[in-house]
Design a protein around this motif. Structure first.
Motif, PDB file in Angstrom:
ATOM      1  N   VAL A  80       0.872  -1.175   0.000  1.00  0.00           N
ATOM      2  CA  VAL A  80       0.000   0.000   0.000  1.00  0.00           C
ATOM      3  C   VAL A  80       0.908   1.223   0.000  1.00  0.00           C
ATOM      4  O   VAL A  80       1.613   1.476   0.976  1.00  0.00           O
ATOM      5  N   ILE A  81       0.907   1.971  -1.107  1.00  0.00           N
ATOM      6  CA  ILE A  81       1.931   3.002  -1.272  1.00  0.00           C
ATOM      7  C   ILE A  81       1.404   4.438  -1.203  1.00  0.00           C
ATOM      8  O   ILE A  81       2.189   5.385  -1.263  1.00  0.00           O
ATOM      9  N   GLY A  82       0.104   4.621  -1.072  1.00  0.00           N
ATOM     10  CA  GLY A  82      -0.426   5.978  -0.985  1.00  0.00           C
ATOM     11  C   GLY A  82      -1.871   6.018  -1.424  1.00  0.00           C
ATOM     12  O   GLY A  82      -2.555   4.992  -1.438  1.00  0.00           O
ATOM     13  N   LYS A  83      -2.333   7.221  -1.775  1.00  0.00           N
ATOM     14  CA  LYS A  83      -3.715   7.392  -2.216  1.00  0.00           C
ATOM     15  C   LYS A  83      -3.770   8.123  -3.555  1.00  0.00           C
ATOM     16  O   LYS A  83      -2.867   8.883  -3.902  1.00  0.00           O
ATOM     17  N   ALA A  84      -4.852   7.878  -4.295  1.00  0.00           N
ATOM     18  CA  ALA A  84      -5.081   8.550  -5.569  1.00  0.00           C
ATOM     19  C   ALA A  84      -6.574   8.538  -5.848  1.00  0.00           C
ATOM     20  O   ALA A  84      -7.337   7.791  -5.222  1.00  0.00           O
ATOM     21  N   THR A  85      -6.999   9.360  -6.804  1.00  0.00           N
ATOM     22  CA  THR A  85      -8.421   9.405  -7.127  1.00  0.00           C
ATOM     23  C   THR A  85      -8.821   8.216  -7.989  1.00  0.00           C
ATOM     24  O   THR A  85      -8.014   7.650  -8.717  1.00  0.00           O
ATOM     25  N   GLY A  86     -10.069   7.854  -7.880  1.00  0.00           N
ATOM     26  CA  GLY A  86     -10.602   6.759  -8.657  1.00  0.00           C
ATOM     27  C   GLY A  86     -12.112   6.860  -8.714  1.00  0.00           C
ATOM     28  O   GLY A  86     -12.704   7.820  -8.197  1.00  0.00           O
ATOM     29  N   VAL A  87     -12.745   5.877  -9.332  1.00  0.00           N
ATOM     30  CA  VAL A  87     -14.193   5.843  -9.443  1.00  0.00           C
ATOM     31  C   VAL A  87     -14.684   4.476  -9.009  1.00  0.00           C
ATOM     32  O   VAL A  87     -14.233   3.454  -9.518  1.00  0.00           O
ATOM     33  N   LYS A  88     -15.614   4.461  -8.048  1.00  0.00           N
ATOM     34  CA  LYS A  88     -16.253   3.225  -7.612  1.00  0.00           C
ATOM     35  C   LYS A  88     -17.764   3.399  -7.770  1.00  0.00           C
ATOM     36  O   LYS A  88     -18.360   4.257  -7.108  1.00  0.00           O
ATOM     37  N   ASN A 104     -19.436   6.940  -7.896  1.00  0.00           N
ATOM     38  CA  ASN A 104     -18.808   7.868  -6.958  1.00  0.00           C
ATOM     39  C   ASN A 104     -17.323   8.046  -7.225  1.00  0.00           C
ATOM     40  O   ASN A 104     -16.610   7.092  -7.554  1.00  0.00           O
ATOM     41  N   ARG A 105     -16.864   9.263  -7.081  1.00  0.00           N
ATOM     42  CA  ARG A 105     -15.435   9.562  -7.130  1.00  0.00           C
ATOM     43  C   ARG A 105     -14.867   9.278  -5.745  1.00  0.00           C
ATOM     44  O   ARG A 105     -15.425   9.690  -4.730  1.00  0.00           O
ATOM     45  N   VAL A 106     -13.763   8.538  -5.687  1.00  0.00           N
ATOM     46  CA  VAL A 106     -13.160   8.189  -4.399  1.00  0.00           C
ATOM     47  C   VAL A 106     -11.698   8.613  -4.389  1.00  0.00           C
ATOM     48  O   VAL A 106     -11.074   8.791  -5.439  1.00  0.00           O
ATOM     49  N   HIS A 107     -11.197   8.835  -3.199  1.00  0.00           N
ATOM     50  CA  HIS A 107      -9.764   9.061  -3.003  1.00  0.00           C
ATOM     51  C   HIS A 107      -9.266   7.834  -2.251  1.00  0.00           C
ATOM     52  O   HIS A 107      -9.303   7.775  -1.025  1.00  0.00           O
ATOM     53  N   GLY A 108      -8.837   6.825  -3.016  1.00  0.00           N
ATOM     54  CA  GLY A 108      -8.583   5.516  -2.422  1.00  0.00           C
ATOM     55  C   GLY A 108      -7.132   5.108  -2.468  1.00  0.00           C
ATOM     56  O   GLY A 108      -6.267   5.791  -3.016  1.00  0.00           O
ATOM     57  N   TRP A 109      -6.870   3.944  -1.911  1.00  0.00           N
ATOM     58  CA  TRP A 109      -5.504   3.438  -1.783  1.00  0.00           C
ATOM     59  C   TRP A 109      -4.946   2.974  -3.121  1.00  0.00           C
ATOM     60  O   TRP A 109      -5.666   2.441  -3.954  1.00  0.00           O
ATOM     61  N   VAL A 110      -3.653   3.189  -3.290  1.00  0.00           N
ATOM     62  CA  VAL A 110      -2.918   2.668  -4.438  1.00  0.00           C
ATOM     63  C   VAL A 110      -2.116   1.459  -3.968  1.00  0.00           C
ATOM     64  O   VAL A 110      -1.355   1.553  -3.002  1.00  0.00           O
ATOM     65  N   VAL A 111      -2.294   0.337  -4.626  1.00  0.00           N
ATOM     66  CA  VAL A 111      -1.586  -0.900  -4.287  1.00  0.00           C
ATOM     67  C   VAL A 111      -0.572  -1.199  -5.388  1.00  0.00           C
ATOM     68  O   VAL A 111      -0.933  -1.244  -6.570  1.00  0.00           O
ATOM     69  N   ALA A 112       0.672  -1.369  -4.995  1.00  0.00           N
ATOM     70  CA  ALA A 112       1.724  -1.739  -5.953  1.00  0.00           C
ATOM     71  C   ALA A 112       1.989  -3.235  -5.857  1.00  0.00           C
ATOM     72  O   ALA A 112       2.180  -3.773  -4.755  1.00  0.00           O
ATOM     73  N   GLY A 139     -11.550  -5.065  -6.140  1.00  0.00           N
ATOM     74  CA  GLY A 139     -12.860  -5.550  -5.725  1.00  0.00           C
ATOM     75  C   GLY A 139     -12.914  -6.016  -4.285  1.00  0.00           C
ATOM     76  O   GLY A 139     -13.991  -6.137  -3.698  1.00  0.00           O
ATOM     77  N   ALA A 140     -11.751  -6.271  -3.696  1.00  0.00           N
ATOM     78  CA  ALA A 140     -11.707  -6.820  -2.332  1.00  0.00           C
ATOM     79  C   ALA A 140     -11.934  -5.765  -1.260  1.00  0.00           C
ATOM     80  O   ALA A 140     -12.313  -6.087  -0.141  1.00  0.00           O
ATOM     81  N   HIS A 141     -11.676  -4.494  -1.582  1.00  0.00           N
ATOM     82  CA  HIS A 141     -11.808  -3.433  -0.583  1.00  0.00           C
ATOM     83  C   HIS A 141     -12.355  -2.184  -1.266  1.00  0.00           C
ATOM     84  O   HIS A 141     -11.841  -1.751  -2.289  1.00  0.00           O
ATOM     85  N   GLU A 142     -13.387  -1.598  -0.690  1.00  0.00           N
ATOM     86  CA  GLU A 142     -14.056  -0.463  -1.333  1.00  0.00           C
ATOM     87  C   GLU A 142     -13.161   0.760  -1.470  1.00  0.00           C
ATOM     88  O   GLU A 142     -13.411   1.630  -2.315  1.00  0.00           O
ATOM     89  N   ASN A 143     -12.113   0.856  -0.664  1.00  0.00           N
ATOM     90  CA  ASN A 143     -11.255   2.030  -0.693  1.00  0.00           C
ATOM     91  C   ASN A 143      -9.954   1.832  -1.469  1.00  0.00           C
ATOM     92  O   ASN A 143      -9.006   2.582  -1.278  1.00  0.00           O
ATOM     93  N   VAL A 144      -9.883   0.800  -2.317  1.00  0.00           N
ATOM     94  CA  VAL A 144      -8.730   0.639  -3.203  1.00  0.00           C
ATOM     95  C   VAL A 144      -9.096   1.223  -4.562  1.00  0.00           C
ATOM     96  O   VAL A 144     -10.055   0.789  -5.204  1.00  0.00           O
ATOM     97  N   ALA A 145      -8.319   2.234  -4.988  1.00  0.00           N
ATOM     98  CA  ALA A 145      -8.642   2.937  -6.226  1.00  0.00           C
ATOM     99  C   ALA A 145      -7.813   2.472  -7.416  1.00  0.00           C
ATOM    100  O   ALA A 145      -8.277   2.515  -8.550  1.00  0.00           O
ATOM    101  N   ARG A 146      -6.566   2.050  -7.165  1.00  0.00           N
ATOM    102  CA  ARG A 146      -5.684   1.705  -8.277  1.00  0.00           C
ATOM    103  C   ARG A 146      -4.756   0.559  -7.895  1.00  0.00           C
ATOM    104  O   ARG A 146      -4.393   0.399  -6.725  1.00  0.00           O
ATOM    105  N   VAL A 147      -4.315  -0.186  -8.914  1.00  0.00           N
ATOM    106  CA  VAL A 147      -3.274  -1.198  -8.775  1.00  0.00           C
ATOM    107  C   VAL A 147      -2.226  -0.923  -9.845  1.00  0.00           C
ATOM    108  O   VAL A 147      -2.566  -0.750 -11.017  1.00  0.00           O
ATOM    109  N   VAL A 148      -0.959  -0.866  -9.436  1.00  0.00           N
ATOM    110  CA  VAL A 148       0.135  -0.635 -10.381  1.00  0.00           C
ATOM    111  C   VAL A 148       1.132  -1.784 -10.264  1.00  0.00           C
ATOM    112  O   VAL A 148       1.202  -2.455  -9.230  1.00  0.00           O
TER     113      VAL A 148
END
Length: 305
Positions: free
Chosen positions: A232-240, A243-251, A282-291
């Protein structure tokens, strides 16, 4: 490559000689290093050894139950529930080295508590050669080397595998007939998921990291990586949904290596990457991106902190 049979006999003799008629505890994480050290020590001193598994709250999904089942043959196995103590000590801390030192010190305090209960004078550890090199070179502090506190309430620390590389440890584990789930297990850091979380360790970040690591290990098993992980490396904007979310970025990171000293990022096919991102978001509502991390070691380390 080490002569495995000779090493096992010499290591058991060293453990028996250093500990003598005293009692010892060993920190058992379930990884190949600590498990092999525990098996060596158990064969060397039998009921003079107490194996201690500390559930820090920073472990992989299902880790504690797996440890309990795998090592139930050790009558002296202790499982210490210490999640609250570790998280309390880590609260508010964002510096990577400080996090490692906090975890290293808390591990020692947990071992000392058990040692007083069983009247143990020695601590056995699964330190291996790359651990020592990286700590001495200040690449990172290992909780069983550079992360140790200055005050340690033990007469001595015994490290029977201090000169072995990871592939040699696996050879020893196989020779000791350890289960394949242990001997072939990919490396997992002593500080656990704390070093796969950038910044402060929180319950929410841990939940994200734990599930994401579970997905990565399942999806990448066929690639046979040296190590595969999610951070978990930070947060970024996304869409769920709408809704627009400011969710976690997973590397996601997956590397090939011989000994962990250097490593190359693996080339993964697009379908695999897409399947992982879909499961992780899909596993967590607050995950916005995967890199996907394509950086080799060097310049990067394998873990994120």
């Amino acid at each position: 490559m080490v002569n495995v049979d000779e090493f096992i006999e010499e290591a058991k003799a060293e453990i028996a000689e250093e500990i003598g008629d005293k009692h010892a505890v060993i920190g058992l994480s379930g990884g190949v290093d600590s498990s092999t050290a525990a098996a060596l020590a158990y064969e060397a001193i039998d009921d003079q050894l107490t194996a201690v598994y500390v559930d820090t709250g920073l472990m992989r999904k299902g880790e504690t139950d797996e440890i309990r089942e795998t090592f139930d043959y050790m009558d002296s196995l202790r499982i210490v529930e210490a999640q609250d103590r570790f998280l309390d000590e880590l609260e508010g801390e964002t510096d990577p080295e400080e996090k490692r030192h906090i975890i290293g010190e808390q591990f020692i305090r947990e071992f000392e508590t058990v040692a007083r209960e069983v009247d143990a004078d020695y601590l056995v550890q699964g330190t291996i050669y790359p651990d020592r090199i990286e700590s001495e070179g200040t690449i990172k502090s290992h909780h069983n080397v550079g992360g140790l506190p200055e005050r340690i309430d033990f007469d001595g620390i015994v490290e029977p595998m201090r000169d072995l590389y990871k592939d040699e440890v696996r050879e020893v584990a196989r020779a000791l007939d350890l289960e394949e789930i242990i001997s072939e297990r990919m490396p997992f850091p002593g500080p656990g998921l704390a070093v796969r979380i950038i910044g402060e360790v929180t319950e929410e970040k841990l939940a994200v990291a734990r599930e994401a690591n579970h997905v990565v290990e399942e999806e990448l098993e066929e690639y046979e990586p040296w190590q595969a992980l999610a951070a978990v490396i930070g947060k970024a904007t996304g869409v769920k949904g709408d809704n627009r979310v400011h969710g976690w970025v997973v590397a996601v990171r997956s590397v090939e290596s011989r000994d962990g000293m250097t490593a190359r990022a693996q080339e993964l096919d697009w379908d695999t990457l897409q399947r992982m991102q879909s499961r992780i978001t899909g596993a967590h509502e607050n995950v916005a991106r995967v890199v996907y991390d394509v950086t080799h070691k060097p310049p990067a380390t394998i873990e994120y902190e």
